[in-house]
Write an enzyme that holds these catalytic residues in place. Structure first.
Site, PDB file in Angstrom:
ATOM      1  N   GLU A 205       6.587 -13.581  11.383  1.00 27.35           N
ATOM      2  CA  GLU A 205       7.725 -14.469  11.130  1.00 27.35           C
ATOM      3  C   GLU A 205       7.698 -15.031   9.717  1.00 27.35           C
ATOM      4  OE1 GLU A 205       8.240 -17.364  14.240  1.00 27.35           O
ATOM      5  OE2 GLU A 205       8.629 -15.815  15.729  1.00 27.35           O
ATOM      6  N   ASP A 242       3.358 -24.325  17.995  1.00 30.42           N
ATOM      7  CA  ASP A 242       3.618 -23.520  19.183  1.00 30.42           C
ATOM      8  C   ASP A 242       2.298 -22.843  19.534  1.00 30.42           C
ATOM      9  OD1 ASP A 242       4.384 -21.908  21.234  1.00 30.42           O
ATOM     10  OD2 ASP A 242       5.897 -20.773  20.111  1.00 30.42           O
ATOM     11  N   GLU A 285       4.639 -26.913  21.557  1.00 29.25           N
ATOM     12  CA  GLU A 285       5.336 -25.943  22.419  1.00 29.25           C
ATOM     13  C   GLU A 285       4.302 -25.130  23.209  1.00 29.25           C
ATOM     14  OE1 GLU A 285       8.275 -23.743  20.235  1.00 29.25           O
ATOM     15  OE2 GLU A 285       8.021 -21.966  21.491  1.00 29.25           O
ATOM     16  N   LYS A 337      16.420 -19.489  23.902  1.00 28.30           N
ATOM     17  CA  LYS A 337      16.455 -18.159  23.286  1.00 28.30           C
ATOM     18  C   LYS A 337      17.458 -17.288  24.040  1.00 28.30           C
ATOM     19  CE  LYS A 337      11.567 -17.837  21.819  1.00 28.30           C
ATOM     20  NZ  LYS A 337      10.218 -17.514  22.363  1.00 28.30           N
ATOM     21  N   ARG A 366      13.579 -14.975  17.680  1.00 24.80           N
ATOM     22  CA  ARG A 366      12.407 -14.275  18.200  1.00 24.80           C
ATOM     23  C   ARG A 366      11.566 -13.799  17.023  1.00 24.80           C
ATOM     24  NH1 ARG A 366      12.534 -13.934  23.937  1.00 24.80           N
ATOM     25  NH2 ARG A 366      10.292 -13.751  23.511  1.00 24.80           N
TER      26      ARG A 366
END
Ligand code: PGA
Ligand code: ZN
Length: 427
Positions: A205, A242, A285, A337, A366
């Site tokens: 990411e 997360d 998260e 999502k 995502r």
């Protein structure tokens, strides 16, 4: 009817990991067109919609030819002639046509791309930007961004256990300012890693690749980067994690690969609580695994009054699961999502279930993404409060941050920056 669907066509495109994915183009009788693209997760929840993949040796099994055939044949036949302005009816038809609980027959990838293509075509037909079309006159807000600095977990070959080490800027007055602050921190983190000889590219990411000897070392480095960028940790800039604990925990056992130790649910909960005490953390998260409801309840009871506790894999953008979690006080926030749910209508229902529960709501991308910027418009138009799209590099991420800048500018004085007040009512 000029907004009737005239054609539906699926094509293979490629995602940010270089894997095939599904794009759907819908054309209306009016000539208006819309496109939808399916993203793909790497750390998926057990109960999310299932993609249809060819599974053969070619392309690592990720091929989408079966999914595309379903779109051009069955889905097109079912939708042609239907009104694109009736998103609820369109999505109900898709769900009925698929006929499975987990959308595995036609594929969550085929369904979500089709549902989004119809939404875009409808907005084009109304000549409205997508955020305005989905808002339909209701209040909109510019979300607060949650931005990754270091990647980890399934997005970085399990190099460290924590999946996302992110920052949020409670002191920012606008989305634009929050991005500027993040840019300084991302660059500072890069300088620190370079100085240590630890700069080794980026994770899935776009966060810096996590060359750390422990999870705590990653957290210490993030605090150092916030300071080096000139901000006071916990005041101007806070940390959001997360953990994606379902990736290394199940049946009440958590295997921390980096530290070579195994924790039971209580010890894992204690560790997460210790991190919340030791570091300026405002949001956590998936701190526990998707099958550890007791752990979730214990964690949220302990820190839910001061920390946002987000269910991602635990709630899989499912309105019923969200309502149940609210009853049990398992979480105080929910990640949203599109492709976990599979259609626009179900995604919106999940978001509304979260709002009804008084939860913070975070629209999320995502780890496998495309240049698609739809989620920015949905976060604004659905008044979601927060937006999570990964880090501050790689264009599938930057396309979304940049789109948010454009939307914030277009809104002008009407642009209400959600700010940290949107972190949800505390439990
Ligand atoms: P995924 O993870 O897209 O790889 O499933 C993202 C997240 O856990 O938020
Ligand atoms: Zn997650």
């Amino acid at each position: 009817m000029s907004s009737a669907i005239a054609s539906v066509h699926g094509r293979r495109i490629w995602d940010s990991r270089g894997r095939p994915t599904v794009e759907v183009e819908v054309t209306l009788a009016s000539g208006a067109k819309g496109r939808g693209m399916a993203p793909a997760g790497a750390s998926r929840g057990r109960f999310e919609a299932v993609d249809r993949r060819d599974g053969a040796a070619a392309l690592g099994g990720f091929g989408v030819s079966d999914a595309l055939r379903g779109i051009d044949d069955e889905i097109a036949a079912a939708l042609i002639g239907m009104d694109a302005l009736g998103q609820t009816q369109i999505d109900a038809r898709l769900i009925e046509l698929d006929g499975t609980e987990d959308k595995s027959r036609l594929g969550g990838n085929a369904l979500v791309a089709t549902s989004l293509a119809v939404l875009h075509a409808a907005a084009a037909d109304r000549r409205q930007p997508l955020w305005a079309y989905v808002a339909n006159g209701r209040t909109v807000s510019v979300p607060i961004p949650e931005i990754q600095i270091f990647g980890g977990g399934a997005h970085a070959g399990r190099r460290i256990d924590i999946q996302d080490l992110m920052v949020m800027a409670p002191s920012a007055k606008s989305f634009d300012e929050a991005l500027e602050m993040t840019a300084e921190i991302y660059l500072a983190a890069g300088r620190i890693m370079a100085k240590r000889g630890h700069l080794a590219g980026v994770a899935d990411e776009g966060g810096h690749w996590p060359v750390f000897e422990s999870n705590e070392a990653a957290l210490d480095t993030l605090v150092a980067a916030i300071e080096e960028a000139g901000f006071v940790p916990g005041e101007q800039v806070a940390i959001s994690l997360d953990i994606a604990a379902s990736e290394f925990g199940s049946g009440g056992r958590y295997k921390l690969g980096l530290e070579r130790r195994e924790l039971d649910s209580d010890a894992m909960c204690e560790l997460m609580l210790r991190w919340c005490d030791r570091y300026p953390i405002v949001s956590m998260e998936d701190p526990l695994s998707e099958d550890d409801a007791a752990g979730w309840r214990r964690f949220t009871a302990a820190v839910g009054g001061r920390v946002q506790v987000i269910g991602d894999d635990y709630l899989v953008t499912n309105a019923a699961r969200i309502a149940k979690a609210a009853e049990q006080r398992d979480v105080n926030a929910v990640l949203i999502k599109l492709n976990q749910a599979g259609t626009v209508t179900e995604t919106h229902a999940a978001l509304e279930a979260g709002k009804n529960a008084g939860f913070g709501t975070i629209v999320s991308a995502r780890s496998g993404e495309t240049e698609d910027t739809t989620i920015v418009h949905l976060a604004v138009g659905w008044n979601a409060g927060q937006l999570k799209v990964g880090s501050f590099s790689r264009s599938e991420r930057m396309a979304k941050w940049n789109e948010a800048i454009r939307v914030e500018e277009a809104l002008g004085d009407a642009a209400q920056f959600a700010g940290m007040s949107m972190l949800g009512r505390r439990r």
